[in-house]
Design a protein around this motif. Structure first.
Motif, PDB file in Angstrom:
ATOM      1  N   TYR A 235      38.278  55.748  -5.924  1.00  0.00           N
ATOM      2  CA  TYR A 235      37.414  56.392  -5.181  1.00  0.00           C
ATOM      3  C   TYR A 235      36.335  55.639  -4.532  1.00  0.00           C
ATOM      4  O   TYR A 235      36.140  54.366  -5.130  1.00  0.00           O
ATOM      5  N   THR A 236      35.776  56.190  -3.504  1.00  0.00           N
ATOM      6  CA  THR A 236      34.576  55.384  -2.939  1.00  0.00           C
ATOM      7  C   THR A 236      33.255  55.660  -3.156  1.00  0.00           C
ATOM      8  O   THR A 236      32.888  56.923  -2.586  1.00  0.00           O
ATOM      9  N   ASN A 284      35.212  60.801  -1.427  1.00  0.00           N
ATOM     10  CA  ASN A 284      36.368  60.257  -0.619  1.00  0.00           C
ATOM     11  C   ASN A 284      37.331  59.494  -1.847  1.00  0.00           C
ATOM     12  O   ASN A 284      36.833  58.610  -2.452  1.00  0.00           O
ATOM     13  N   VAL A 286      40.686  57.379  -2.725  1.00  0.00           N
ATOM     14  CA  VAL A 286      41.918  56.356  -2.127  1.00  0.00           C
ATOM     15  C   VAL A 286      43.036  56.890  -2.757  1.00  0.00           C
ATOM     16  O   VAL A 286      43.392  56.486  -3.822  1.00  0.00           O
ATOM     17  N   GLY A 317      43.005  58.645   2.627  1.00  0.00           N
ATOM     18  CA  GLY A 317      42.043  59.279   1.862  1.00  0.00           C
ATOM     19  C   GLY A 317      42.081  60.587   2.039  1.00  0.00           C
ATOM     20  O   GLY A 317      42.486  61.309   2.858  1.00  0.00           O
ATOM     21  N   GLN A 319      38.701  63.735   1.090  1.00  0.00           N
ATOM     22  CA  GLN A 319      37.330  64.175   0.677  1.00  0.00           C
ATOM     23  C   GLN A 319      37.420  65.365  -0.320  1.00  0.00           C
ATOM     24  O   GLN A 319      37.831  66.495   0.326  1.00  0.00           O
ATOM     25  N   HIS A 350      40.378  59.297   7.202  1.00  0.00           N
ATOM     26  CA  HIS A 350      40.219  57.746   6.791  1.00  0.00           C
ATOM     27  C   HIS A 350      38.851  57.662   5.984  1.00  0.00           C
ATOM     28  O   HIS A 350      38.109  58.705   5.999  1.00  0.00           O
ATOM     29  N   PHE A 351      38.353  56.670   5.648  1.00  0.00           N
ATOM     30  CA  PHE A 351      37.086  56.801   4.739  1.00  0.00           C
ATOM     31  C   PHE A 351      35.787  56.962   5.552  1.00  0.00           C
ATOM     32  O   PHE A 351      35.677  56.604   6.541  1.00  0.00           O
ATOM     33  N   SER A 354      33.839  53.904   7.642  1.00  0.00           N
ATOM     34  CA  SER A 354      34.843  52.880   7.922  1.00  0.00           C
ATOM     35  C   SER A 354      34.598  51.843   9.010  1.00  0.00           C
ATOM     36  O   SER A 354      34.746  50.677   9.054  1.00  0.00           O
ATOM     37  N   PHE A 360      37.494  48.614   4.727  1.00  0.00           N
ATOM     38  CA  PHE A 360      38.071  49.949   4.769  1.00  0.00           C
ATOM     39  C   PHE A 360      39.201  50.180   5.873  1.00  0.00           C
ATOM     40  O   PHE A 360      39.206  49.563   7.071  1.00  0.00           O
TER      41      PHE A 360
END
Length: 382
Positions: A235-236, A284, A286, A317, A319, A350-351, A354, A360
């Protein structure tokens, strides 16, 4: 007539009957997908409509061209009773007077962009700062507040609502005229498919999603008892303003680990810096699926109703947001009060941020390219 001729005639009759039955089945299936349109009001001098489609199993999808919103999604529980599994309002007036992202189309950029700025080539763009110093979900007037064009496309085993919108060059600070098409499809096998497509005449960034708030018990109680699986090893992490730090960290041995189906609230009160920092789950993930629509990206299950939702997506990704900022001040459909954690959002994407993190996945769209991505929510029971 000899025996051979009799066999031939019998075969022809059987084949013909089979063909007729197949055709009748197809016609019946098409007839079972009932579509209704009603005038829902007016805003910004434009007419707003509410569309309803019901499949042969009774599953019902309601979509409005205001904000491209999914206003209701009724699915059968294990007893066959229909449960509306998304939060929302009963009227257009409520959507206008009680700002929210319930069921909305999100863009041009879903999630956050740090400091409301990004650079393309040698030019820095400054976009709306509508979340502190940061940009969130497209700006002050994102796609969730636009009136979309909409048309109905009916096929033998599905009905689609095709929504289109032209986001003009400079809208909320974004470069390029962006021509968007979103298609919401209800299928006979109880799936909701969302297809996104966009083209631009100038290099820009795009990250579209849908912000449905799911509660598989019909918002009769907290969604923290739902069992969640996210097919992600990483994860981010975020900072105190919900912006990714740039790190990509493993979920193993942390409350962020949903690789096995786990009750959402099981570890939410642990003293873990990410949960404290983000006021709960708002992160988020991955995905391990590498854009493969045949692989399950996430599942959500409510034991009380037996409703199981499987999510598939081509996005890198998703959320996870656990309704942390619902505070009981909003009364939604059926007079139900939406309290903290009364919904789980699983936003394919997308993240976040980014455009400002080179490693990313890129959200850049060029004029010679077409943005295209699909997400599917499939419903069953167990």
């Amino acid at each position: 007539m000899n025996t051979y001729d009799n066999k031939i005639n019998i075969f022809v009759v059987i084949f013909s009957l089979t063909l007729v039955l197949c055709l009748l089945s197809s016609i019946t299936m098409a007839a079972d997908m009932k579509v209704k349109m009603e005038h829902w009001g007016e805003t910004q001098g434009e007419q707003v409509y509410l569309y309803t489609v019901t499949n042969s199993s009774g599953m019902k999808l309601k979509v409005t061209n205001y904000g491209g919103r999914i206003t209701a999604l009724e699915v059968p529980d294990r007893r066959g009773k229909l449960v509306d599994v998304v939060l929302g309002f009963d009227s257009l007036e409520d959507y206008l007077n009680k700002p929210s992202n319930f069921g909305a189309a999100i863009g041009r950029y879903g999630n956050r962009i740090a400091d409301g700025s990004f650079t393309l080539g040698d030019k820095t763009y400054h976009i709306a700062q509508n979340n502190g110093d940061n940009h969130l979900h497209g700006g002050f007037i994102g796609f969730d507040q636009r009136v979309w064009n909409i048309k109905v496309v009916e096929k033998s085993n599905e009905v689609s609502f095709v929504l289109t919108y032209l986001s003009k060059d400079g809208e909320e600070g974004y470069p390029g005229n962006l021509d968007i098409k979103m298609t919401y499809t209800l299928t006979e096998d109880n799936a909701l498919q969302i297809d996104y497509q966009a083209n631009t005449d100038k290099t820009t960034i795009v990250n579209l999603t849908n912000h449905s708030y799911f509660n598989l018990n019909g918002a009769n109680s907290s969604a923290m008892n739902h069992k969640l699986m996210i097919n992600a090893d990483y994860y981010t992490p975020i900072d105190e303003e919900w912006i990714p730090t740039g790190a990509i960290e493993p979920v193993a041995n942390t409350p962020m680990d949903f690789r096995e189906a786990t009750r959402v609230g099981k570890r939410s009160n642990q003293n873990f810096w990410q949960l404290n920092n983000g006021a709960g789950y708002d992160h988020n993930y991955v995905l391990n699926t590498a854009g493969d629509l045949n692989q399950v990206a996430a599942t959500l299950y409510e034991p009380a109703t037996g409703i199981l939702m499987r999510m598939y997506t081509e996005e890198p990704g998703v959320q996870l947001y656990a309704g942390n900022f619902l505070d009981g001040s909003i009364t939604g459909k059926y007079g139900r009060v939406y309290k903290k954690h009364y919904a789980i959002c699983l936003e394919s994407q997308h993240f976040p941020n980014s455009p400002n993190v080179p490693y990313f996945p890129s959200t850049v769209l060029k004029p010679e390219e077409t943005y295209s991505t699909t997400t599917i929510y499939e419903f069953t029971t167990k």
